[in-house]
Design a protein around this motif. Structure first.
Motif, mmCIF file in Angstrom:
data_model
loop_
_atom_site.group_PDB
_atom_site.id
_atom_site.type_symbol
_atom_site.label_atom_id
_atom_site.label_comp_id
_atom_site.label_asym_id
_atom_site.label_seq_id
_atom_site.Cartn_x
_atom_site.Cartn_y
_atom_site.Cartn_z
ATOM 1 N N THR A 74 17.727 -40.156 24.931
ATOM 2 C CA THR A 74 17.773 -41.415 24.199
ATOM 3 C C THR A 74 18.672 -41.326 22.976
ATOM 4 O O THR A 74 19.542 -42.178 22.764
ATOM 5 N N VAL A 75 18.488 -40.301 22.162
ATOM 6 C CA VAL A 75 19.256 -40.203 20.919
ATOM 7 C C VAL A 75 20.704 -39.800 21.164
ATOM 8 O O VAL A 75 21.552 -39.996 20.292
ATOM 9 N N GLU B 124 13.026 -43.219 15.294
ATOM 10 C CA GLU B 124 13.482 -42.673 14.015
ATOM 11 C C GLU B 124 14.926 -43.028 13.729
ATOM 12 O O GLU B 124 15.275 -43.349 12.587
ATOM 13 N N GLU B 125 15.774 -42.989 14.735
ATOM 14 C CA GLU B 125 17.181 -43.304 14.530
ATOM 15 C C GLU B 125 17.420 -44.783 14.267
ATOM 16 O O GLU B 125 18.498 -45.174 13.814
ATOM 17 N N MET C 291 17.946 -31.987 19.030
ATOM 18 C CA MET C 291 17.314 -32.919 18.102
ATOM 19 C C MET C 291 17.933 -32.829 16.716
ATOM 20 O O MET C 291 18.159 -33.851 16.049
ATOM 21 N N LEU C 292 18.223 -31.623 16.263
ATOM 22 C CA LEU C 292 18.856 -31.476 14.962
ATOM 23 C C LEU C 292 20.278 -32.034 14.961
ATOM 24 O O LEU C 292 20.732 -32.598 13.955
ATOM 25 N N TRP C 293 20.993 -31.899 16.060
ATOM 26 C CA TRP C 293 22.381 -32.357 16.130
ATOM 27 C C TRP C 293 22.472 -33.875 16.239
ATOM 28 O O TRP C 293 23.218 -34.515 15.487
ATOM 29 N N TYR C 294 21.715 -34.457 17.139
ATOM 30 C CA TYR C 294 21.849 -35.888 17.384
ATOM 31 C C TYR C 294 21.146 -36.741 16.329
ATOM 32 O O TYR C 294 21.452 -37.931 16.209
#
Length: 370
Positions: free
Chosen positions: A122-123, A273-274, A188-191
């Protein structure tokens, strides 16, 4: 005789600390984390009653599985520490509840890793390479884990449960699982970097940063998975690996619950969150401004701000008062409904009438003509 008795007693105490002591400590952490699981599940269903069905089903399944795991763990501890306490450790039999707990823990980890793979998909705006890699590693680890559970069930004594075959199979499956966890954390940290999502609310304070980067991103269960793998390879005949394994099964579940509960709520649904609104003004003397983004940004194009709410209020009391400017833009894009449209059944004509659009103006002219 007294020296021999003291040596025997010391050896017995050391054996108890390395065997039953480790199991007792693991059980204490397990029960404590299950209480956190229960509390977070209650928070989720009360705060997000209208959340997506996939999220609600996932939380329900994980809670049910985690409850069963805790029940089986409790029975295992009771059997070894109460029922068979006088039995020498080398003669303890492997219980069925311990094997069943292992199988359910494998399934719980698979569900969490697959959900995180969907989250990465998704992100990353539906880029399939990394999510497919995570799912492949998770399914491979699941298959090897089931094979190791079958091998452990064939071992009669609990002390000899980790044979060479079990050690090899379990090391492979935990290595694959750690690979999937590492991919989850890095993705998760990158996107979800702030520079990639300029409108995303960023964590403030040490507590929020620990929760977001240490728990929600998956860093915590990746660390515990690595610790379980290292202790299994280096100390297979001791029960230290059980401590990290039991705790990690709870960390998996609590990580996904923490990620879901950390979202903002809008009309009973969770805001990703995004797509969250950063409500903290960055400049001095400036008002608040932010954008509530919709899901059409996942189509691969630029971020859609057609469903947006802009606030601009002058907070300086010394200057002349200026009217508050509130701009509401509810134009629908790509035929998709954003989170702001939840529970809204108005048509375009009804929305323009309520907001003072062309329909309302025509109605005023007709009244003046009369």
């Amino acid at each position: 005789m007294s020296a021999i008795s003291l040596a025997t007693a010391a050896a017995s105490s050391s054996e108890l600390a390395e065997t039953f002591g480790v199991l007792l400590v693991a059980f204490i952490f397990t029960v404590t984390l299950y209480g956190l699981t229960f509390f977070q599940t209650y928070i989720y269903y009360t705060r997000f009653p209208c959340d997506e069905r996939g999220n609600k089903y996932t939380v329900g399944v994980l809670w049910a599985v985690d409850t069963a795991i805790t029940t089986l763990t409790s029975h295992t501890i009771y059997h070894y520490l109460i029922t068979d306490f006088v039995t020498p450790f080398t003669q303890l039999l492997t219980t069925r509840t311990f094997i069943a707990e292992e199988a359910l823990s494998v399934f719980s980890a698979l569900v969490v890793q697959c959900y995180y793979a969907f989250r990465v998909w998704t992100v990353s705006i539906r880029q399939p390479i990394v999510p497919l890699s995570i799912v492949t590693l998770a399914l491979s680890a699941f298959a090897f884990n089931l094979a190791s559970v079958v091998q452990m069930a064939n071992e009669t004594f609990f002390s000899n449960m980790i044979s060479e075959n079990v050690k090899l199979t379990k090391s492979i499956c935990w290595g694959l699982s750690f690979g999937a966890d590492l991919l989850i954390v890095l993705s998760m940290l990158w996107y979800l970097r702030a520079i990639r999502n300029p409108g995303m609310a960023t964590p403030e304070g040490w507590y929020e940063k620990i929760v977001v980067y240490g728990v929600n991103r998956g860093s915590c269960f990746a660390v515990f998975q690595a610790a379980a793998l290292i202790t299994l390879v280096t100390m297979p005949k001791q029960q230290t690996w059980i401590l990290f394994h039991w705790v990690n099964s709870k960390v998996y579940v609590n990580s996904i619950l923490s990620m879901l509960n950390f979202r903002n709520a809008h009309r009973g649904r969770g805001v990703p969150e995004e797509a969250s609104l950063n409500q903290h003004a960055r400049g001095s003397g400036a008002g608040r401004s932010g954008t509530f983004m919709t899901r059409s940004e996942l189509s691969g194009g630029p971020i859609d701000t057609s469903h947006s709410v802009h606030f601009n209020a002058n907070g300086d009391a010394k200057t002349a008062p200026e009217p508050m400017n509130i701009e509401l833009d509810m134009v629908r894009s790509h035929g998709e409904a954003g989170y702001g449209d939840v529970d809204s059944g108005k048509t375009a004509g009804e929305s323009s009438f309520v907001s003072g659009g062309p329909s309302s103006k025509q109605h005023d002219l007709e009244r003046e003509a009369k």
